[in-house]
Every structure is written in C-alpha cells, then in structure tokens.
Motif scaffolding. Structure first.
Motif, PDB file in Angstrom:
ATOM      1  N   UNK A 157       0.835  -1.207   0.000  1.00  0.00           N
ATOM      2  CA  UNK A 157       0.000   0.000   0.000  1.00  0.00           C
ATOM      3  C   UNK A 157       0.862   1.246   0.000  1.00  0.00           C
ATOM      4  N   UNK A 158       1.906   1.255   0.831  1.00  0.00           N
ATOM      5  CA  UNK A 158       2.804   2.412   0.883  1.00  0.00           C
ATOM      6  C   UNK A 158       3.521   2.618  -0.443  1.00  0.00           C
ATOM      7  N   UNK A 159       3.947   1.522  -1.066  1.00  0.00           N
ATOM      8  CA  UNK A 159       4.624   1.633  -2.360  1.00  0.00           C
ATOM      9  C   UNK A 159       3.680   2.166  -3.430  1.00  0.00           C
ATOM     10  N   UNK A 160       2.432   1.729  -3.407  1.00  0.00           N
ATOM     11  CA  UNK A 160       1.445   2.221  -4.376  1.00  0.00           C
ATOM     12  C   UNK A 160       1.199   3.721  -4.198  1.00  0.00           C
ATOM     13  N   UNK A 161       1.058   4.155  -2.943  1.00  0.00           N
ATOM     14  CA  UNK A 161       0.842   5.578  -2.694  1.00  0.00           C
ATOM     15  C   UNK A 161       2.045   6.402  -3.130  1.00  0.00           C
ATOM     16  N   UNK A 162       3.232   5.863  -2.889  1.00  0.00           N
ATOM     17  CA  UNK A 162       4.442   6.558  -3.304  1.00  0.00           C
ATOM     18  C   UNK A 162       4.501   6.721  -4.813  1.00  0.00           C
ATOM     19  N   UNK A 163       4.222   5.637  -5.559  1.00  0.00           N
ATOM     20  CA  UNK A 163       4.218   5.712  -7.018  1.00  0.00           C
ATOM     21  C   UNK A 163       3.149   6.672  -7.537  1.00  0.00           C
ATOM     22  N   UNK A 164       1.984   6.695  -6.886  1.00  0.00           N
ATOM     23  CA  UNK A 164       0.911   7.590  -7.308  1.00  0.00           C
ATOM     24  C   UNK A 164       1.316   9.049  -7.139  1.00  0.00           C
ATOM     25  N   UNK A 165       1.944   9.368  -5.986  1.00  0.00           N
ATOM     26  CA  UNK A 165       2.394  10.738  -5.757  1.00  0.00           C
ATOM     27  C   UNK A 165       3.484  11.136  -6.748  1.00  0.00           C
ATOM     28  N   UNK A 166       4.417  10.195  -7.035  1.00  0.00           N
ATOM     29  CA  UNK A 166       5.474  10.498  -7.994  1.00  0.00           C
ATOM     30  C   UNK A 166       4.907  10.774  -9.382  1.00  0.00           C
ATOM     31  N   UNK A 167       3.911   9.949  -9.788  1.00  0.00           N
ATOM     32  CA  UNK A 167       3.304  10.179 -11.101  1.00  0.00           C
ATOM     33  C   UNK A 167       2.584  11.519 -11.157  1.00  0.00           C
ATOM     34  N   UNK A 168       1.954  11.920 -10.046  1.00  0.00           N
ATOM     35  CA  UNK A 168       1.295  13.224 -10.017  1.00  0.00           C
ATOM     36  C   UNK A 168       2.297  14.359 -10.144  1.00  0.00           C
ATOM     37  N   UNK A 169       3.430  14.221  -9.448  1.00  0.00           N
ATOM     38  CA  UNK A 169       4.453  15.262  -9.548  1.00  0.00           C
ATOM     39  C   UNK A 169       5.031  15.333 -10.951  1.00  0.00           C
ATOM     40  N   UNK A 170       5.263  14.158 -11.563  1.00  0.00           N
ATOM     41  CA  UNK A 170       5.799  14.138 -12.932  1.00  0.00           C
ATOM     42  C   UNK A 170       4.820  14.789 -13.893  1.00  0.00           C
ATOM     43  N   UNK A 171       3.525  14.460 -13.752  1.00  0.00           N
ATOM     44  CA  UNK A 171       2.518  15.072 -14.624  1.00  0.00           C
ATOM     45  C   UNK A 171       2.451  16.578 -14.410  1.00  0.00           C
ATOM     46  N   UNK A 172       2.597  17.013 -13.154  1.00  0.00           N
ATOM     47  CA  UNK A 172       2.585  18.452 -12.878  1.00  0.00           C
ATOM     48  C   UNK A 172       3.768  19.148 -13.528  1.00  0.00           C
ATOM     49  N   UNK A 173       4.943  18.513 -13.446  1.00  0.00           N
ATOM     50  CA  UNK A 173       6.131  19.097 -14.078  1.00  0.00           C
ATOM     51  C   UNK A 173       5.965  19.176 -15.583  1.00  0.00           C
ATOM     52  N   UNK A 174       5.389  18.127 -16.191  1.00  0.00           N
ATOM     53  CA  UNK A 174       5.166  18.150 -17.639  1.00  0.00           C
ATOM     54  C   UNK A 174       4.200  19.249 -18.029  1.00  0.00           C
ATOM     55  N   UNK A 175       3.142  19.422 -17.250  1.00  0.00           N
ATOM     56  CA  UNK A 175       2.187  20.477 -17.550  1.00  0.00           C
ATOM     57  C   UNK A 175       2.828  21.855 -17.430  1.00  0.00           C
ATOM     58  N   UNK A 176       3.680  22.021 -16.422  1.00  0.00           N
ATOM     59  CA  UNK A 176       4.359  23.301 -16.277  1.00  0.00           C
ATOM     60  C   UNK A 176       5.268  23.578 -17.472  1.00  0.00           C
ATOM     61  N   UNK A 177       6.045  22.569 -17.873  1.00  0.00           N
ATOM     62  CA  UNK A 177       6.923  22.762 -19.020  1.00  0.00           C
ATOM     63  C   UNK A 177       6.123  23.069 -20.284  1.00  0.00           C
ATOM     64  N   UNK A 178       4.971  22.390 -20.456  1.00  0.00           N
ATOM     65  CA  UNK A 178       4.138  22.653 -21.618  1.00  0.00           C
ATOM     66  C   UNK A 178       3.568  24.063 -21.588  1.00  0.00           C
ATOM     67  N   UNK A 179       3.161  24.517 -20.421  1.00  0.00           N
ATOM     68  CA  UNK A 179       2.640  25.878 -20.300  1.00  0.00           C
ATOM     69  C   UNK A 179       3.711  26.910 -20.631  1.00  0.00           C
ATOM     70  N   UNK A 180       4.949  26.628 -20.197  1.00  0.00           N
ATOM     71  CA  UNK A 180       6.041  27.559 -20.492  1.00  0.00           C
ATOM     72  C   UNK A 180       6.278  27.638 -21.989  1.00  0.00           C
ATOM     73  N   UNK A 181       6.272  26.476 -22.657  1.00  0.00           N
ATOM     74  CA  UNK A 181       6.484  26.468 -24.110  1.00  0.00           C
ATOM     75  C   UNK A 181       5.358  27.202 -24.833  1.00  0.00           C
ATOM     76  N   UNK A 182       4.112  26.966 -24.407  1.00  0.00           N
ATOM     77  CA  UNK A 182       2.984  27.636 -25.052  1.00  0.00           C
ATOM     78  C   UNK A 182       3.039  29.148 -24.840  1.00  0.00           C
TER      79      UNK A 182
END
Length: 373
Positions: A157-182
């Motif tokens: 359960x802890x590993x799943x929550x950790x992976x979920x949070x990491x994926x959210x942070x990665x998606x947030x970083x990608x969205x930020x980079x995309x917003x900067x490019x746009x």
C-alpha cells in the motif's frame, strides 16, 4: 389405543400390560420403532424383497413399494396378508441397514488409505506451507505467517501511494513545461504580428501601396462556383501556388498513366507474337491476357479508392473492362499490320514503275541507296 386387522379400535389400560414388557411407540404411517432389532438375516431379506445383493437404493425402494401394495392390509387387494407385509417391512429395514453399513465401511476404508498416504509423505513437506515463514509449532508459524502477510500488504500500500504521488508530480512538471512552451510561443507570435503590423503601417505612410493593381476593389476570396466549399478552395489554391496537388488529382494521373502503360504493353506483346498464331503462341497469348486481367482488377480497386476521395461527382471514373481492352489491343494490332502492309505495296509498285521507265538505271540507283545507308 390399538387397531386390529379388521380396522376396529381396541382400548388397553396400563394395568393390562405386563410389567416385564417395555412399551414402545408404534406409528402405522411412518413405522417408527424404538429398540427395533431385526430377526432375519441379510440373505433372507434380499430373497423376501426378490433382490440380489449389490443392488441400488432405487431398486430396493421400488421392490418394497410393489410388495407393500400387494400385501398391505389396507390395500384392499385379494393378496393382502398382514404377516407377509410385516416380513417385507423387516426385510426392507434389514436391507437398508446393510446398504448403509457397506457404504460406511467403504468410506472408512478410503479414509484409512488416505491416512496411509499422508503418513508416508516426507516430514519436511509440513514446512513447505506458509511460504517458508516462521519457526516453531504449526500454530506459532501460522501466527507468524499472518503477521508477515499484514506487513507485506502494508508495504505494498505504501509503495502504491508513493508511485501515485510520484506520477502526479511528474505530470505536474510536464504540464508546467508545456505551459512555459505555449507561453513562449504566444509571445513570439504576438511579437511577429506587431512587427508585421508596424511594417504595414509604415509602408502605407510612405505610399508604397498606392500603385497596386486592384486598389479600392474587394478581394477575390472565393471562386465563381457556388458548389465548392470556400475553405477547400482556398486550401487547394494555396497548395497549387506552392507546387502541391490534391490527392485525387495525383491518383487520377496515376490511373491514366497505368492504363496507357498496360495498353501499350499488351499491343507490344501481341506484335511480338506475330502471325500465324500457332498453338504455342496461343498459349503465350492466353497467359499474357490472364496477367493483363489481374492488372486491370488491381487498377479497378485503385479507381474505387479514387472515387471515394474525389470531391466532384462528375470527375469520378468507371471500371475498365479487361475483355474490351483485349479486343481493343487486337484491333490496334490489326490496324498496325494493315498500315505496315500498305507502304510495302506502294514501294513495290514504285519499283516496278522505275524499272519500266529507267531499266537498268533503277537497279543501279537502288544499289547506291543500299550502299549509302
């Protein structure tokens, strides 16, 4: 209260029953007896029921039912016999008891065989359960295994929550980079538009646009045909101006070039075979025609694709007929042969006339022409 064989009810008081005899309940419908002990043996019971040992329960019930209808006192039949019915009843109970004992003994035997196999199993196999976790007695090892499962589930359960949070942070970083490019792209576009607008205003102030043709007239945005989509027309015009062509025009050009190539190839093959048409040449011609039909079939599929993308109905194409194309090639070959024979006949006639007019000089001119060539 008791009932005799004739159906009359008799009343008996407690004092009339001897003390040595123990009373037992008796129900005529279900025949429930307490302390009942059969007197006849198993073989005689099977004979009374007219059965053989090893028969099924259904056979036993059917035989008992038939004999009960035959000997029961209340059946009203001519063969009714109370004593015979009691014997049938006793035999039925003995047979049922025998079947139950055999079934139970069989089950006990199977359990004994299973126990023998279990005892013969290696002792170390007892420690293969619980995934090899824990030590001590089986109950202790079971408790340790349950705790191990709880710990493992918690870690998952802890590993799943950790992976979920990491994926959210990665998606947030990608969205930020995309917003900067746009945002950079929008800024560049706006800067270019402002620059172009400034240049246009500057040129208008200088009077560079005063001598343009069509000044003061509306722009010709659309074509004269009202059935064509303006957007499609403008896109096609831009592509044509830049050297590109629509897909359906390229496909139409390809189809026309393909059919011309196939026609020329068929006429050339027929000319190569020549005359007369021997059986061997006929086989070759038939093989060439079969290949030509296959090519026409593929070309017709290409025409179907063309008809799906062409925007104008009048520009659609029909299928080519292989038989008609073969006949057309045959006629073309015959026309070529006739045109070839006509010049030969004309040259022969001219030679004969020259011989008549010039005699030996004509043959000399002919020899000179051949040598010069």
């Amino acid at each position: 209260m008791l009932a005799n064989t004739t159906g009359h009810h008799l009343t008996a008081h407690q004092a009339m029953i001897p003390r040595l005899l123990k009373p037992f309940p008796y129900m005529c419908g279900s025949r429930m007896l307490s302390g009942y002990k059969p007197k006849s043996n198993v073989k005689d019971s099977y004979k009374i029921l007219e059965l053989e040992e090893g028969c099924s329960l259904d056979d036993i019930r059917n035989s008992y039912r038939n004999l009960a209808k035959k000997y029961h006192p209340d059946s009203g039949s001519s063969t009714a016999d109370p004593e015979a019915f009691i014997k049938v009843e006793d035999a039925y109970r003995v047979v049922l008891s025998d079947v139950a004992n055999k079934k139970k003994s069989k089950e006990n035997k199977e359990e004994e065989e299973e126990d023998q196999f279990k005892t013969k199993a290696p002792q170390h196999r007892h420690y293969l359960s619980f995934e090899g976790v824990g030590f001590g007695t089986p109950s202790q090892r079971e408790k340790q295994y349950m705790q191990f499962r709880v710990d493992r589930a918690t870690e998952q359960v802890l590993e799943y929550r950790k992976q979920k949070l990491e994926s959210q942070y990665v998606a947030t970083d990608l969205m930020r980079a995309k917003d900067v490019r746009e945002s950079k792209k929008v800024k560049i576009t706006q800067a270019v538009e402002r620059l172009v607008e400034d240049l246009i205003q500057e040129s208008m102030a200088k009077g560079d646009f005063d001598n343009l043709s069509g000044k003061g007239k509306p722009l010709q945005k659309f074509s004269d045909c009202p059935h064509i989509d303006p957007m499609t027309h403008n896109l096609n015009r831009i592509l044509i101006d830049n050297g590109y062509q629509p897909e359906w025009i390229l496909m139409q050009k390809e189809i026309r070039e393909t059919i011309e190539r196939l026609r020329k190839g068929l006429v050339a093959s027929r000319s190569k075979l020549g005359e007369p048409m021997t059986p061997y040449r006929q086989k070759q011609w038939n093989r060439i025609c079969e290949q030509f039909m296959e090519d026409i079939r593929k070309l017709n599929k290409r025409i179907d694709s063309f008809n799906l993308v062409v925007p104008i109905l009048s520009r659609q194409m029909v299928h080519f007929s292989a038989d008609k194309e073969i006949l057309r090639a045959q006629k073309t070959y015959e026309a070529l042969m006739e045109n070839k024979e006509a010049p030969d006949s004309d040259t022969k006639e001219e030679e004969q006339e020259n011989v008549k007019r010039f005699g030996w000089k004509s043959s000399l001119f002919k020899w000179l022409n051949l040598t010069l060539k």
